[in-house]
Design a protein around this motif. Structure first.
Motif, PDB file in Angstrom:
ATOM      1  N   GLY A 180      -4.688  -8.579  -4.743  1.00 29.27           N
ATOM      2  CA  GLY A 180      -4.935  -7.754  -5.913  1.00 29.27           C
ATOM      3  C   GLY A 180      -5.083  -8.454  -7.232  1.00 29.27           C
ATOM      4  O   GLY A 180      -5.039  -7.800  -8.275  1.00 29.27           O
ATOM      5  N   MET A 216       2.450   1.871  -3.403  1.00 30.25           N
ATOM      6  CA  MET A 216       1.521   2.384  -4.408  1.00 30.25           C
ATOM      7  C   MET A 216       1.211   3.860  -4.189  1.00 30.25           C
ATOM      8  O   MET A 216       1.029   4.618  -5.152  1.00 30.25           O
ATOM      9  CB  MET A 216       0.226   1.572  -4.388  1.00 30.25           C
ATOM     10  CG  MET A 216       0.379   0.133  -4.878  1.00 30.25           C
ATOM     11  SD  MET A 216       1.105  -0.010  -6.551  1.00 30.25           S
ATOM     12  CE  MET A 216       2.839  -0.346  -6.152  1.00 30.25           C
ATOM     13  N   GLU A 245       0.828  -1.207   0.000  1.00 29.11           N
ATOM     14  CA  GLU A 245       0.000   0.000   0.000  1.00 29.11           C
ATOM     15  C   GLU A 245       0.863   1.258   0.000  1.00 29.11           C
ATOM     16  O   GLU A 245       0.591   2.215  -0.742  1.00 29.11           O
ATOM     17  CB  GLU A 245      -0.942   0.018   1.214  1.00 29.11           C
ATOM     18  CG  GLU A 245      -1.977  -1.094   1.230  1.00 29.11           C
ATOM     19  CD  GLU A 245      -1.514  -2.292   2.020  1.00 29.11           C
ATOM     20  OE1 GLU A 245      -0.281  -2.456   2.201  1.00 29.11           O
ATOM     21  OE2 GLU A 245      -2.366  -3.090   2.458  1.00 29.11           O
ATOM     22  N   ASP A 279      -4.510  -3.892 -11.046  1.00 29.32           N
ATOM     23  CA  ASP A 279      -3.882  -2.573 -10.968  1.00 29.32           C
ATOM     24  C   ASP A 279      -3.067  -2.281 -12.232  1.00 29.32           C
ATOM     25  O   ASP A 279      -2.910  -1.123 -12.626  1.00 29.32           O
ATOM     26  CB  ASP A 279      -2.969  -2.477  -9.737  1.00 29.32           C
ATOM     27  CG  ASP A 279      -3.766  -2.248  -8.456  1.00 29.32           C
ATOM     28  OD1 ASP A 279      -4.987  -2.009  -8.556  1.00 29.32           O
ATOM     29  OD2 ASP A 279      -3.177  -2.302  -7.368  1.00 29.32           O
ATOM     30  N   THR A 297     -10.372  -4.969  -8.425  1.00 31.44           N
ATOM     31  CA  THR A 297      -9.695  -3.674  -8.468  1.00 31.44           C
ATOM     32  C   THR A 297      -9.242  -3.257  -7.071  1.00 31.44           C
ATOM     33  O   THR A 297      -9.726  -3.779  -6.057  1.00 31.44           O
ATOM     34  CB  THR A 297     -10.628  -2.594  -9.023  1.00 31.44           C
ATOM     35  OG1 THR A 297     -11.734  -2.416  -8.110  1.00 31.44           O
ATOM     36  CG2 THR A 297     -11.163  -2.979 -10.392  1.00 31.44           C
ATOM     37  N   SER A 298      -8.363  -2.289  -7.027  1.00 35.35           N
ATOM     38  CA  SER A 298      -7.878  -1.803  -5.735  1.00 35.35           C
ATOM     39  C   SER A 298      -8.999  -1.152  -4.934  1.00 35.35           C
ATOM     40  O   SER A 298      -8.997  -1.193  -3.694  1.00 35.35           O
ATOM     41  CB  SER A 298      -6.733  -0.818  -5.940  1.00 35.35           C
ATOM     42  OG  SER A 298      -7.117   0.262  -6.767  1.00 35.35           O
ATOM     43  N   GLN A 299     -10.005  -0.560  -5.629  1.00 37.24           N
ATOM     44  CA  GLN A 299     -11.114   0.069  -4.912  1.00 37.24           C
ATOM     45  C   GLN A 299     -11.968  -0.979  -4.205  1.00 37.24           C
ATOM     46  O   GLN A 299     -12.312  -0.831  -3.024  1.00 37.24           O
ATOM     47  CB  GLN A 299     -11.986   0.871  -5.891  1.00 37.24           C
ATOM     48  CG  GLN A 299     -11.347   2.135  -6.420  1.00 37.24           C
ATOM     49  CD  GLN A 299     -10.468   1.878  -7.636  1.00 37.24           C
ATOM     50  OE1 GLN A 299     -10.293   0.725  -8.061  1.00 37.24           O
ATOM     51  NE2 GLN A 299      -9.916   2.937  -8.207  1.00 37.24           N
ATOM     52  N   TRP A 303      -4.078  -6.175   5.165  1.00 32.61           N
ATOM     53  CA  TRP A 303      -3.841  -7.158   4.104  1.00 32.61           C
ATOM     54  C   TRP A 303      -3.625  -8.554   4.678  1.00 32.61           C
ATOM     55  O   TRP A 303      -4.002  -9.551   4.048  1.00 32.61           O
ATOM     56  CB  TRP A 303      -2.663  -6.733   3.220  1.00 32.61           C
ATOM     57  CG  TRP A 303      -1.306  -6.880   3.825  1.00 32.61           C
ATOM     58  CD1 TRP A 303      -0.618  -5.940   4.540  1.00 32.61           C
ATOM     59  CD2 TRP A 303      -0.453  -8.034   3.767  1.00 32.61           C
ATOM     60  NE1 TRP A 303       0.607  -6.433   4.938  1.00 32.61           N
ATOM     61  CE2 TRP A 303       0.735  -7.715   4.468  1.00 32.61           C
ATOM     62  CE3 TRP A 303      -0.572  -9.299   3.179  1.00 32.61           C
ATOM     63  CZ2 TRP A 303       1.796  -8.606   4.608  1.00 32.61           C
ATOM     64  CZ3 TRP A 303       0.479 -10.199   3.323  1.00 32.61           C
ATOM     65  CH2 TRP A 303       1.648  -9.852   4.016  1.00 32.61           C
ATOM     66  N   GLU A 348      -5.373  -0.728 -14.595  1.00 29.09           N
ATOM     67  CA  GLU A 348      -5.689   0.653 -14.226  1.00 29.09           C
ATOM     68  C   GLU A 348      -4.578   1.608 -14.668  1.00 29.09           C
ATOM     69  O   GLU A 348      -4.851   2.693 -15.185  1.00 29.09           O
ATOM     70  CB  GLU A 348      -5.913   0.751 -12.718  1.00 29.09           C
ATOM     71  CG  GLU A 348      -7.177   0.013 -12.258  1.00 29.09           C
ATOM     72  CD  GLU A 348      -7.407   0.114 -10.770  1.00 29.09           C
ATOM     73  OE1 GLU A 348      -6.542   0.676 -10.061  1.00 29.09           O
ATOM     74  OE2 GLU A 348      -8.461  -0.359 -10.299  1.00 29.09           O
ATOM     75  N   GLN A 402     -11.046  -4.088  -3.522  1.00 28.98           N
ATOM     76  CA  GLN A 402     -10.183  -4.737  -2.534  1.00 28.98           C
ATOM     77  C   GLN A 402     -10.134  -3.912  -1.247  1.00 28.98           C
ATOM     78  O   GLN A 402     -10.246  -4.460  -0.142  1.00 28.98           O
ATOM     79  CB  GLN A 402      -8.773  -4.890  -3.099  1.00 28.98           C
ATOM     80  CG  GLN A 402      -7.796  -5.584  -2.145  1.00 28.98           C
ATOM     81  CD  GLN A 402      -6.347  -5.393  -2.587  1.00 28.98           C
ATOM     82  OE1 GLN A 402      -5.908  -4.271  -2.826  1.00 28.98           O
ATOM     83  NE2 GLN A 402      -5.621  -6.486  -2.723  1.00 28.98           N
ATOM     84  N   GLY A 403      -9.975  -2.600  -1.374  1.00 28.75           N
ATOM     85  CA  GLY A 403      -9.927  -1.739  -0.200  1.00 28.75           C
ATOM     86  C   GLY A 403     -11.216  -1.786   0.601  1.00 28.75           C
ATOM     87  O   GLY A 403     -11.197  -1.771   1.841  1.00 28.75           O
TER      88      GLY A 403
END
Length: 416
Positions: free
Chosen positions: A375, A68, A65, A90, A379-381, A186, A93, A383-384
């Motif tokens: 991941g 990134m 994190e 990612d 997507t990272s969104q 994570w 993206e 996943q978050g």
């Protein structure tokens, strides 16, 4: 342009010298544990032997994190590194934003399409062209165990969650921490997805974390997953908050803890400590996940550069990553298995061979699933959003029923 003599120790390259201007290659990564550092140093050495200079940009943090966040700042300011450790969706993206460079020339020359299984090569491409190069394939759904606490307590190492919940209290009574864990989002997600795969199976897992099916996300099976997940909290020590994953691994190595559920990068720590599989430690599929394989792929995405010499050096880096000598040496240090097919299996230990066999078998049976926690599934969104729900639930008195409702809402909102 002057001739550069290449020192090619360990690399089966056909040319001993090349006409090329030496250039610096800045690489952003988060391979900073002892096992990971040993693995990445191999690539640094090989790049140096090719006549170019590796500029290290290491950002600590096992989940990436922090790395990134730094990468986004650099890219937005117009000063991206030549290469960055980026995974899964990612990569797509970054491709959408127009930051990545076309590696098809290097890939065609190296015959990457014939050397990489489609599940790997597809992740490395954007709009049909290679923009990243894989260094390995990780199996995430591993259980690592120190056999000594089990021997002392007269217990077997669990292969199901039911057995785990029977064994763990007895280990705790014997004065051993049953489950080594680091209280980071994570790591919570890594443990959670192992529970989800074991309790629900690969079809359930894919519906939830790949397809994001709302009925699955808030259904009865997911409630059962959350309830099983919460039970594990009782078998983690109270000092877990903020602990890095490799520190948790060291607890298993030294016998302070009996088990850890973590990807096979943990094996790199056992290797660095001089431990032998089947003797000092045991590797088993996470409970109830034998016959399945949650995969994570470490890869370097290549950013578009304005300097021609730097671009050529960047291409050399990509070429070296796919070289069989590097794939072998890196993965022996990292604990993972090569992304490149057709590798010599002789140098690899029993855990790696089991991983190779499981990868092939899962690919054939349809039980190969991408890691949500790392991941590859989403997507990272999204996943978050899952991270937040999972870690908040794990560290609060929230009910499983409330958690799944929040999960479904959060995933839906993250997709908008």
């Amino acid at each position: 342009m002057k001739n550069l003599k290449y020192c090619l120790s360990g690399l089966a390259l056909s040319v001993a010298a090349s006409v090329s201007q030496a250039a610096e290659v800045e690489v952003l990564h988060y391979l900073t544990s002892s096992g990971e550092a040993a693995a990445i140093n191999v690539l640094k050495e090989y790049l140096g032997e090719s006549g170019h200079t590796w500029k290290d940009f290491a950002v600590a943090g096992g989940g990436g994190e922090s790395a990134m966040t730094v990468l986004k700042s650099r890219a937005i300011s117009g000063n991206p590194p030549a290469a960055a450790q980026i995974k899964g969706l990612d990569i797509q993206e970054w491709g959408d934003l127009g930051f990545l460079t076309d590696l098809d020339g290097v890939a065609t020359a190296g015959k990457w399409d014939t050397l990489l299984p489609p599940v790997v090569s597809n992740v490395m491409k954007y709009d049909g062209k290679y923009v990243a190069v894989p260094v390995n394939v990780h199996r995430v759904n591993w259980l690592w165990a120190n056999p000594e606490p089990f021997r002392k307590a007269g217990l077997g190492i669990p292969t199901t969650w039911e057995q785990f919940l029977e064994v763990a209290p007895k280990l705790k009574e014997a004065g051993v921490i049953p489950l080594a864990h680091g209280g980071q989002a994570w790591q919570d997600a890594t443990l959670f997805e192992a529970v989800a795969l074991g309790v629900g199976g690969p079809e359930f897992y894919s519906k939830a974390f790949v397809d994001h099916d709302e009925a699955t996300l808030k259904g009865a099976e997911m409630i059962n997953v959350f309830k099983t997940f919460k039970k594990l909290r009782d078998f983690i020590d109270p000092n877990a908050s903020g602990r890095d994953w490799n520190i948790a691994t060291s607890m298993v190595i030294n016998g302070e803890a009996a088990m850890q559920i973590m990807g096979d990068w943990a094996k790199g720590e056992f290797t660095a400590a001089g431990k032998k599989p089947g003797v000092d430690y045991v590797c088993l599929a996470a409970p109830d996940t034998s016959g399945t394989f949650t995969f994570n792929i470490d890869s370097f995405a290549m950013f578009a550069l304005s300097d021609d010499d730097a671009s050529k050096a960047q291409g050399k880096l990509a070429e070296l990553v796919m070289d069989p000598a590097f794939q072998e040496t890196f993965n022996l240090n990292k604990g993972s298995i090569p992304a490149r097919m057709g590798m010599n299996r002789a140098p690899f230990d029993s855990c790696a061979l089991a991983s190779m066999d499981a990868f092939e078998a899962s690919s054939a049976s349809g039980t190969l699933v991408p890691s949500m926690a790392h991941g590859l599934a989403t997507t990272s969104q999204v996943q978050g959003a899952i991270y937040d729900v999972v870690t908040n639930f794990f560290n609060s008195d929230t009910s499983a029923e409330d958690a799944v409702e929040t999960l479904a809402r959060s995933v839906k909102a993250a997709q908008l």
